[in-house]
Design a protein around this motif. Structure first.
Motif, PDB file in Angstrom:
ATOM      1  N   HIS A  68      78.562   3.900   1.621  1.00 14.32           N
ATOM      2  CA  HIS A  68      77.412   4.193   2.475  1.00 14.32           C
ATOM      3  C   HIS A  68      77.112   2.966   3.321  1.00 14.32           C
ATOM      4  O   HIS A  68      76.548   1.977   2.822  1.00 14.32           O
ATOM      5  CB  HIS A  68      76.180   4.568   1.658  1.00 14.32           C
ATOM      6  N   PRO A  69      77.487   2.960   4.611  1.00 13.98           N
ATOM      7  CA  PRO A  69      77.167   1.819   5.470  1.00 13.98           C
ATOM      8  C   PRO A  69      75.654   1.757   5.718  1.00 13.98           C
ATOM      9  O   PRO A  69      75.065   2.708   6.230  1.00 13.98           O
ATOM     10  CB  PRO A  69      77.926   2.130   6.768  1.00 13.98           C
TER      11      PRO A  69
ATOM     12  N   SER B  43      70.602  -2.257  12.128  1.00 17.74           N
ATOM     13  CA  SER B  43      70.101  -1.989  13.483  1.00 17.74           C
ATOM     14  C   SER B  43      69.870  -0.515  13.763  1.00 17.74           C
ATOM     15  O   SER B  43      69.411  -0.150  14.845  1.00 17.74           O
ATOM     16  CB  SER B  43      71.101  -2.533  14.516  1.00 17.74           C
ATOM     17  N   ASP B  44      70.157   0.363  12.772  1.00 12.37           N
ATOM     18  CA  ASP B  44      70.002   1.807  12.984  1.00 12.37           C
ATOM     19  C   ASP B  44      68.523   2.172  12.938  1.00 12.37           C
ATOM     20  O   ASP B  44      67.866   1.986  11.908  1.00 12.37           O
ATOM     21  CB  ASP B  44      70.769   2.567  11.900  1.00 12.37           C
ATOM     22  N   PRO B  45      67.953   2.717  14.040  1.00  9.22           N
ATOM     23  CA  PRO B  45      66.521   3.062  14.048  1.00  9.22           C
ATOM     24  C   PRO B  45      66.181   4.188  13.079  1.00  9.22           C
ATOM     25  O   PRO B  45      65.032   4.333  12.664  1.00  9.22           O
ATOM     26  CB  PRO B  45      66.263   3.483  15.504  1.00  9.22           C
ATOM     27  N   ASN B  46      67.178   5.011  12.710  1.00  9.31           N
ATOM     28  CA  ASN B  46      66.957   6.120  11.772  1.00  9.31           C
ATOM     29  C   ASN B  46      67.394   5.768  10.350  1.00  9.31           C
ATOM     30  O   ASN B  46      67.607   6.657   9.527  1.00  9.31           O
ATOM     31  CB  ASN B  46      67.723   7.359  12.248  1.00  9.31           C
ATOM     32  N   ARG B  47      67.501   4.479  10.080  1.00  7.83           N
ATOM     33  CA  ARG B  47      67.959   4.014   8.772  1.00  7.83           C
ATOM     34  C   ARG B  47      67.024   4.494   7.671  1.00  7.83           C
ATOM     35  O   ARG B  47      65.807   4.457   7.807  1.00  7.83           O
ATOM     36  CB  ARG B  47      68.010   2.487   8.816  1.00  7.83           C
ATOM     37  N   ARG B  48      67.619   4.935   6.555  1.00 11.45           N
ATOM     38  CA  ARG B  48      66.844   5.404   5.410  1.00 11.45           C
ATOM     39  C   ARG B  48      67.131   4.535   4.193  1.00 11.45           C
ATOM     40  O   ARG B  48      67.915   3.591   4.259  1.00 11.45           O
ATOM     41  CB  ARG B  48      67.171   6.866   5.121  1.00 11.45           C
TER      42      ARG B  48
ATOM     43  N   HIS C  12      61.759  14.778  -4.483  1.00 14.31           N
ATOM     44  CA  HIS C  12      62.709  13.839  -3.884  1.00 14.31           C
ATOM     45  C   HIS C  12      61.969  12.718  -3.172  1.00 14.31           C
ATOM     46  O   HIS C  12      60.985  12.966  -2.472  1.00 14.31           O
ATOM     47  CB  HIS C  12      63.614  14.570  -2.895  1.00 14.31           C
ATOM     48  N   PRO C  13      62.421  11.481  -3.336  1.00 17.61           N
ATOM     49  CA  PRO C  13      61.702  10.358  -2.711  1.00 17.61           C
ATOM     50  C   PRO C  13      61.698  10.405  -1.182  1.00 17.61           C
ATOM     51  O   PRO C  13      60.836   9.782  -0.559  1.00 17.61           O
ATOM     52  CB  PRO C  13      62.458   9.123  -3.221  1.00 17.61           C
ATOM     53  N   GLU C  14      62.629  11.132  -0.571  1.00 15.24           N
ATOM     54  CA  GLU C  14      62.664  11.239   0.885  1.00 15.24           C
ATOM     55  C   GLU C  14      62.349  12.670   1.335  1.00 15.24           C
ATOM     56  O   GLU C  14      62.885  13.162   2.322  1.00 15.24           O
ATOM     57  CB  GLU C  14      64.030  10.813   1.418  1.00 15.24           C
ATOM     58  N   THR C  15      61.415  13.309   0.625  1.00 15.83           N
ATOM     59  CA  THR C  15      61.089  14.699   0.944  1.00 15.83           C
ATOM     60  C   THR C  15      60.533  14.847   2.354  1.00 15.83           C
ATOM     61  O   THR C  15      60.806  15.835   3.034  1.00 15.83           O
ATOM     62  CB  THR C  15      60.102  15.286  -0.092  1.00 15.83           C
ATOM     63  N   GLU C  16      59.759  13.871   2.831  1.00  9.92           N
ATOM     64  CA  GLU C  16      59.193  13.943   4.177  1.00  9.92           C
ATOM     65  C   GLU C  16      60.291  13.848   5.229  1.00  9.92           C
ATOM     66  O   GLU C  16      60.296  14.589   6.223  1.00  9.92           O
ATOM     67  CB  GLU C  16      58.163  12.837   4.398  1.00  9.92           C
ATOM     68  N   GLU C  17      61.243  12.922   5.034  1.00  6.69           N
ATOM     69  CA  GLU C  17      62.351  12.785   5.980  1.00  6.69           C
ATOM     70  C   GLU C  17      63.227  14.037   5.975  1.00  6.69           C
ATOM     71  O   GLU C  17      63.689  14.485   7.031  1.00  6.69           O
ATOM     72  CB  GLU C  17      63.199  11.551   5.624  1.00  6.69           C
ATOM     73  N   GLN C  18      63.463  14.608   4.795  1.00  5.30           N
ATOM     74  CA  GLN C  18      64.252  15.844   4.712  1.00  5.30           C
ATOM     75  C   GLN C  18      63.555  16.978   5.455  1.00  5.30           C
ATOM     76  O   GLN C  18      64.199  17.748   6.177  1.00  5.30           O
ATOM     77  CB  GLN C  18      64.466  16.230   3.245  1.00  5.30           C
ATOM     78  N   ALA C  19      62.235  17.063   5.280  1.00  4.82           N
ATOM     79  CA  ALA C  19      61.476  18.111   5.956  1.00  4.82           C
ATOM     80  C   ALA C  19      61.575  17.968   7.464  1.00  4.82           C
ATOM     81  O   ALA C  19      61.698  18.967   8.196  1.00  4.82           O
ATOM     82  CB  ALA C  19      60.016  18.080   5.507  1.00  4.82           C
ATOM     83  N   GLN C  20      61.533  16.736   7.948  1.00  5.73           N
ATOM     84  CA  GLN C  20      61.641  16.509   9.385  1.00  5.73           C
ATOM     85  C   GLN C  20      63.018  16.902   9.897  1.00  5.73           C
ATOM     86  O   GLN C  20      63.143  17.464  10.997  1.00  5.73           O
ATOM     87  CB  GLN C  20      61.351  15.039   9.704  1.00  5.73           C
ATOM     88  N   ASP C  21      64.058  16.624   9.127  1.00  2.62           N
ATOM     89  CA  ASP C  21      65.415  17.052   9.507  1.00  2.62           C
ATOM     90  C   ASP C  21      65.471  18.570   9.673  1.00  2.62           C
ATOM     91  O   ASP C  21      66.056  19.089  10.627  1.00  2.62           O
ATOM     92  CB  ASP C  21      66.437  16.624   8.446  1.00  2.62           C
ATOM     93  N   VAL C  22      64.864  19.282   8.728  1.00  4.92           N
ATOM     94  CA  VAL C  22      64.865  20.749   8.786  1.00  4.92           C
ATOM     95  C   VAL C  22      64.126  21.226  10.030  1.00  4.92           C
ATOM     96  O   VAL C  22      64.597  22.123  10.741  1.00  4.92           O
ATOM     97  CB  VAL C  22      64.230  21.340   7.507  1.00  4.92           C
ATOM     98  N   ARG C  23      62.968  20.640  10.297  1.00  3.86           N
ATOM     99  CA  ARG C  23      62.181  21.053  11.471  1.00  3.86           C
ATOM    100  C   ARG C  23      62.971  20.839  12.762  1.00  3.86           C
ATOM    101  O   ARG C  23      62.945  21.682  13.670  1.00  3.86           O
ATOM    102  CB  ARG C  23      60.869  20.275  11.518  1.00  3.86           C
ATOM    103  N   GLU C  24      63.670  19.706  12.849  1.00  4.29           N
ATOM    104  CA  GLU C  24      64.432  19.416  14.062  1.00  4.29           C
ATOM    105  C   GLU C  24      65.577  20.400  14.255  1.00  4.29           C
ATOM    106  O   GLU C  24      65.843  20.850  15.371  1.00  4.29           O
ATOM    107  CB  GLU C  24      64.958  17.977  14.000  1.00  4.29           C
TER     108      GLU C  24
END
Length: 432
Positions: free
Chosen positions: A23-24, A28-33, A302-314
């Protein structure tokens, strides 16, 4: 073992290809998780393929991406030795890898390299069950493969002579390969068009008996299939595995004190879903576009449930689903939270009429969700067949006054009618 590296226990001797996941973590990735969670998801993706023995993986911190090799030379050498020690045959890189980078890494390490897009395509290819799903995966894989045609192997560098019927003397092998892929894509598109037309006919047939559609969507492994099985009594594949469901599954469900509906379980979404697959599975997700109610199932543990939800919405937005479509958020996996966290989630959900905290595995909270869906669908129309005696002229007149009659046929004993009405209109009719 460090936080960024861990081994995976695996006793399944039937898996023959030893794989290592990288996993790189690009600073500098603005969407880094969160790097550890990204690695865990990537390993879960890899373990979804039964023919892989996932030995383990590690996070590789990167300040910047090297254009030719992705990683720096020191890290390349370090990984070469580690991969050799572990007898690794396949390296899965959780992110995009250019054709040139893939070629150089394979040469440096002496193993096969696959990026995130390639891995997801492999999983979809392994799971597709319907004719449409198989065709869509083949098309997506060919589109991806076409971008991989670089001068990486000797057979792609030689000149193709031939008889001059196709391409003529001097056409390079890479051009011939591209031509072959393009021709195969054309054939697959023709086949897919036929399958899509058949699905359209099926949808048209369902529209004549218009049950409202309730679609379950969400991040992969959020628990959609478990909820689907609980609500329908079906036995759809539901495992703690990414992309356990690929092809859409539909069942008819009778809501308590409400209308019958078609419940649709759909493929799970994921961050960085390959663009080839978003386009290819647009037809598969048409049930979502046609849904009367959308239930967005989230893994609230899940610790990244908010980020996952945003992925689904997009992804939903990219598919053309309007923001004002009736929808509920279903916060699933309450059973995985401790008592304090569970209470906090329940309090947050209780403050919002569009949010329901549930455990699909235990069934907790699903009654309230079904009641909300029923209320939302009170205005949805469905078809019904009625027979009225000649003496029931008042009822017949009311149906026509309300413009509910689709067809009418007179019989020896009265009238056979097909009506389309809401639950409230049916109740009004019964009170006449």
């Amino acid at each position: 073992m460090s936080k960024a590296t861990f081994q995976v226990e695996n006793d399944d001797a039937s898996r023959v290809t030893r794989a290592w996941v990288l996993h790189p973590d690009i600073k500098s990735d603005p969407n880094r998780r969160l790097a550890d969670h990204g690695l865990a998801e990537a390993i879960s993706l890899a373990r979804a393929l039964p023919e892989l023995e996932v030995v383990g993986g590690e996070v590789v911190p990167l300040k910047t991406v090297r254009a030719g090799m992705l990683f720096g030379s020191g890290k390349i050498d370090e990984l070469h030795d580690a991969l050799e020690d572990k007898e690794i045959e396949l390296v899965l890189i959780d992110g995009p890898v250019s054709p040139v980078q893939q070629r150089n890494l394979e040469k440096a390490w002496g193993v096969k390299v696959l990026d995130r897009t390639g891995l997801i395509l492999e999983i979809f290819s392994d799971r597709a069950a319907t004719r449409e799903g198989v065709l869509q995966v083949e098309m997506a894989a060919l589109s991806y493969q076409r971008t991989r045609l670089v001068r990486a192997w000797t057979h792609l560098e030689r000149q193709r002579g031939g008889l001059g019927f196709v391409g003529g003397p001097g056409e390079t092998q890479i051009e011939a390969d591209r031509r072959a892929i393009d021709e195969q894509l054309v054939r697959l598109r023709r086949q897919l068009d036929k399958v899509v037309k058949t699905r359209a006919l099926h949808r048209a047939a369902r529209a004549k008996v218009p049950y409202p559609i309730v679609a379950l969507v969400g991040y992969t492994n959020a628990g959609k299939s478990t909820l689907f099985n609980h609500l329908t009594g079906a036995e759809v594949m539901a495992k703690d595995m990414l992309f356990a469901t690929l092809d859409p599954t539909m069942r008819r469900v009778e809501l308590p004190d409400g209308p019958e509906v078609i419940l649709s379980d759909t493929v799970g979404f994921i961050s960085d879903l390959p663009t080839e697959l978003v386009a290819a599975f647009r037809a598969t997700l048409e049930e979502v576009l046609a849904a009367d109610v959308i239930c967005h199932v989230r893994d609230i543990s899940h610790p990244e449930t908010e980020e996952q939800a945003q992925d689904v919405r997009e992804i939903m937005t990219s598919l053309g689903v309007e923001e004002d479509r009736p929808s509920f958020e279903v916060w699933n996996k309450l059973d995985l939270l401790d008592a304090e966290a569970r209470d906090a989630v329940q309090v947050r959900a209780d403050r919002d009429d569009q949010v329901f905290a549930i455990s699909a595995l235990k069934g907790a909270g699903t009654d309230a969700l079904l009641a909300a869906i029923t209320t939302q669908l009170q205005g949805a129309k469905r078809e019904a067949q009625l027979h009225l005696d000649f003496a029931e002229g008042r009822k017949r007149a009311w149906l026509f006054d309300q413009d509910l009659v689709e067809t009418e046929q007179q019989t020896d004993s009265g009238f056979d009618l097909t009506v389309r009405w809401t639950v409230q209109q049916e109740a009004q009719f019964e009170r006449l």
